[in-house]
Scaffold this motif. Structure first.
Motif, PDB file in Angstrom:
ATOM      1  N   LYS A 249      -4.111  -4.896  10.899  1.00 28.12           N
ATOM      2  CA  LYS A 249      -4.294  -6.294  11.312  1.00 28.12           C
ATOM      3  C   LYS A 249      -3.923  -7.259  10.192  1.00 28.12           C
ATOM      4  CE  LYS A 249      -7.711  -5.251  14.821  1.00 28.12           C
ATOM      5  NZ  LYS A 249      -9.128  -5.094  15.116  1.00 28.12           N
ATOM      6  N   ASP A 250      -4.277  -6.897   8.957  1.00 31.46           N
ATOM      7  CA  ASP A 250      -3.929  -7.758   7.823  1.00 31.46           C
ATOM      8  C   ASP A 250      -2.610  -7.277   7.263  1.00 31.46           C
ATOM      9  OD1 ASP A 250      -6.282  -9.275   8.009  1.00 31.46           O
ATOM     10  OD2 ASP A 250      -7.382  -7.657   7.014  1.00 31.46           O
ATOM     11  N   TRP A 251      -1.584  -8.088   7.462  1.00 31.99           N
ATOM     12  CA  TRP A 251      -0.238  -7.659   7.089  1.00 31.99           C
ATOM     13  C   TRP A 251      -0.163  -7.219   5.635  1.00 31.99           C
ATOM     14  CZ3 TRP A 251       3.701  -8.068   3.748  1.00 31.99           C
ATOM     15  CH2 TRP A 251       4.945  -7.572   4.164  1.00 31.99           C
ATOM     16  N   LYS A 252       0.483  -6.102   5.401  1.00 30.65           N
ATOM     17  CA  LYS A 252       0.823  -5.660   4.041  1.00 30.65           C
ATOM     18  C   LYS A 252       2.098  -4.847   4.154  1.00 30.65           C
ATOM     19  CE  LYS A 252      -2.571  -2.090   4.845  1.00 30.65           C
ATOM     20  NZ  LYS A 252      -3.893  -1.588   4.553  1.00 30.65           N
ATOM     21  N   TRP A 253       2.769  -4.689   3.031  1.00 32.99           N
ATOM     22  CA  TRP A 253       3.965  -3.857   3.007  1.00 32.99           C
ATOM     23  C   TRP A 253       3.519  -2.421   2.764  1.00 32.99           C
ATOM     24  CZ3 TRP A 253       8.807  -4.230   4.499  1.00 32.99           C
ATOM     25  CH2 TRP A 253       9.698  -3.226   4.122  1.00 32.99           C
TER      26      TRP A 253
ATOM     27  N   GLN B 156       0.843  -1.189   0.000  1.00 30.77           N
ATOM     28  CA  GLN B 156       0.000   0.000   0.000  1.00 30.77           C
ATOM     29  C   GLN B 156       0.880   1.240   0.000  1.00 30.77           C
ATOM     30  OE1 GLN B 156      -2.550   0.519   3.410  1.00 30.77           O
ATOM     31  NE2 GLN B 156      -3.532   2.331   2.526  1.00 30.77           N
ATOM     32  N   LEU B 157       0.636   2.111  -0.966  1.00 29.92           N
ATOM     33  CA  LEU B 157       1.385   3.367  -1.025  1.00 29.92           C
ATOM     34  C   LEU B 157       0.631   4.424  -0.228  1.00 29.92           C
ATOM     35  CD1 LEU B 157       3.762   5.002  -2.242  1.00 29.92           C
ATOM     36  CD2 LEU B 157       2.256   5.558  -4.151  1.00 29.92           C
ATOM     37  N   ILE B 158       1.310   5.026   0.729  1.00 27.72           N
ATOM     38  CA  ILE B 158       0.731   6.085   1.557  1.00 27.72           C
ATOM     39  C   ILE B 158       1.107   7.431   0.928  1.00 27.72           C
ATOM     40  CG2 ILE B 158       0.868   7.142   3.874  1.00 27.72           C
ATOM     41  CD1 ILE B 158      -0.382   4.470   4.130  1.00 27.72           C
ATOM     42  N   SER B 159       0.145   8.324   0.806  1.00 25.37           N
ATOM     43  CA  SER B 159       0.433   9.645   0.228  1.00 25.37           C
ATOM     44  C   SER B 159       1.039  10.560   1.290  1.00 25.37           C
ATOM     45  CB  SER B 159      -0.854  10.275  -0.310  1.00 25.37           C
ATOM     46  OG  SER B 159      -1.681  10.646   0.785  1.00 25.37           O
ATOM     47  N   TRP B 160       1.587  11.684   0.838  1.00 21.59           N
ATOM     48  CA  TRP B 160       2.122  12.656   1.797  1.00 21.59           C
ATOM     49  C   TRP B 160       1.019  13.142   2.727  1.00 21.59           C
ATOM     50  CZ3 TRP B 160       6.895  13.416   3.202  1.00 21.59           C
ATOM     51  CH2 TRP B 160       7.925  13.053   2.344  1.00 21.59           C
TER      52      TRP B 160
ATOM     53  N   TYR C  65       2.533  -7.244  -6.573  1.00 26.90           N
ATOM     54  CA  TYR C  65       2.637  -6.388  -5.384  1.00 26.90           C
ATOM     55  C   TYR C  65       1.504  -5.356  -5.274  1.00 26.90           C
ATOM     56  CZ  TYR C  65       7.202  -8.587  -5.241  1.00 26.90           C
ATOM     57  OH  TYR C  65       8.200  -9.523  -5.203  1.00 26.90           O
ATOM     58  N   THR C  66       0.461  -5.541  -6.045  1.00 33.38           N
ATOM     59  CA  THR C  66      -0.708  -4.637  -6.047  1.00 33.38           C
ATOM     60  C   THR C  66      -0.281  -3.167  -6.186  1.00 33.38           C
ATOM     61  OG1 THR C  66      -0.824  -4.445  -3.605  1.00 33.38           O
ATOM     62  CG2 THR C  66      -2.105  -6.214  -4.620  1.00 33.38           C
ATOM     63  N   LEU C  67       0.785  -2.942  -6.953  1.00 38.75           N
ATOM     64  CA  LEU C  67       1.314  -1.579  -7.094  1.00 38.75           C
ATOM     65  C   LEU C  67       0.962  -0.967  -8.435  1.00 38.75           C
ATOM     66  CD1 LEU C  67       4.903  -1.899  -5.582  1.00 38.75           C
ATOM     67  CD2 LEU C  67       3.030  -0.480  -4.733  1.00 38.75           C
ATOM     68  N   ILE C  68       0.350   0.205  -8.391  1.00 35.04           N
ATOM     69  CA  ILE C  68       0.083   0.930  -9.635  1.00 35.04           C
ATOM     70  C   ILE C  68       1.115   2.040  -9.722  1.00 35.04           C
ATOM     71  CG2 ILE C  68      -1.566   2.409 -10.842  1.00 35.04           C
ATOM     72  CD1 ILE C  68      -3.723   0.544  -9.515  1.00 35.04           C
TER      73      ILE C  68
END
Lengths: 233, 233
Positions: free
Chosen positions: A159-163, A24-28, A200-203
């Protein structure tokens, strides 16, 4: 921590394929709001640190934001690294850059971005203890329940592990993930983008990928031929 | 640096009224793009530091982002503070939290957010020199031409002096500015917002102002009566 340093299944009870897991990419803005919320949690606890310590490198940004909302000037840092110990199943966390500040009997707040296994916070707490620090509390933006250490303060529970990819580590993380999806066969940019999404579910933005591929080529980890890319063995 | 610590006219040749001057709020995205550009400038220079040092607290975020794009792991920090020296016309910059890393003969990159007078970079360079560091370069996101020190690397030049509010210092800066616009007479929130706009060209969100006023009241710098606020003398 870059994904190349990922602490994988051995470290936790999570059964996970290291070649494919959710990211999951977190934004600023999200990171700012999480840090702001963390500052509120700390403030409402009544804990007033004498010194704030950012754990390098992940804790630098959240610690700076927390200090803003606590109106706290005394910020310093330590660097904790994960070392592969041959005899151990998992890397060991150790202090790489120590403190140059006297913390004896000081109230200390240690800040990192996230807990994963908890090894980093445990190493930091052990280190501060050897230095004779007074009351020492830990704080992270996001606490993963996979962590063996529960921080004193956190803004969010996972709770659900993700990077989680924080915006200040996005380039390096993406270099690590792109390195993983490259193979001995040449692949187009579109193929690489598709694999990053699938595994990696990455866009990923095309400009970001271009910069990442340039770095992998510079590092002699990848090579280009007619606009296609492959891993260098 | 909070605006309460502003280095005012004595420090530079700028003729400026400390009760009113232009401010600019930088967004997270702008700060990210500036730091990203800074990393490109450093990279294209060919300089490859052994160690990156963030100047605390302003350099923490840009240094972290630059390390991301340089794929550089070895990040540490020093804290430099400005002290009022009674006999001097202006505050003196000095190292408050030193380094705990051996920098002898190391190539060092020092990162801060902005140059203003240049005193911070000068103090950092002098300090690194006493430690026997090797080639030492300085980098900031924004270089004001008011600075007596020109950094080796910067992403942006500011010729018309203004106070720049970075997103990681916005709360503290706003506490400083709001403290300045409060007077002995009670004022409504709208009045306070209007003064911030008039004196410091600042357009402030009502929720942010609420949090700022809470802090000023907690610090016993302001008091509230029937939804109006005034400075406590």
């Amino acid at each position: 921590m870059a994904p190349t340093e990922l602490i994988l299944p051995g470290a936790t009870s999570i059964i996970m394929n290291p070649e494919s897991f959710p990211c999951q990419l977190i934004s600023w803005d999200e990171a700012y709001q999480l840090s702001r919320k963390l500052a509120r949690v700390i403030k409402s606890s009544g804990f007033r640190p004498d010194l704030v310590i950012a754990i390098g490198r992940g804790g630098y940004v959240p610690a700076r934001i927390v200090c803003d909302f606590l109106l706290h000037s005394l910020l310093t840092s330590i660097k904790i690294e994960h070392w592969d110990i041959a005899a151990c199943k998992r890397p060991e966390a150790a202090v790489r850059f120590p403190l140059a500040v006297d913390v004896r009997d000081q109230k200390v707040l240690i800040i990192d971005d996230v807990t994963d296994t908890g090894d980093t916070l445990r190493a930091a707490l052990g280190y501060l203890n050897t230095l004779g620090a007074g009351e020492t509390k830990t704080a992270v933006m996001q606490h993963k329940t996979s962590s063996a250490v529960v921080p004193d303060f956190y803004a969010d529970v996972i709770k659900d592990w993700k990077w989680i990819i924080y915006p200040w580590a996005a380039h390096e993380d993406l270099v690590g993930f792109t390195d993983k999806v490259l193979s001995a066969e040449y692949a187009t940019r579109d193929h690489i983008l598709a694999r990053l999404k699938e595994q990696y579910t990455l866009i990923v933005d095309e400009n970001c990928l271009a910069e990442v591929l340039d770095d992998l080529i510079d590092m002699k980890k990848a090579e280009e031929f007619h606009d296609k890319f492959r891993k260098i063995r």
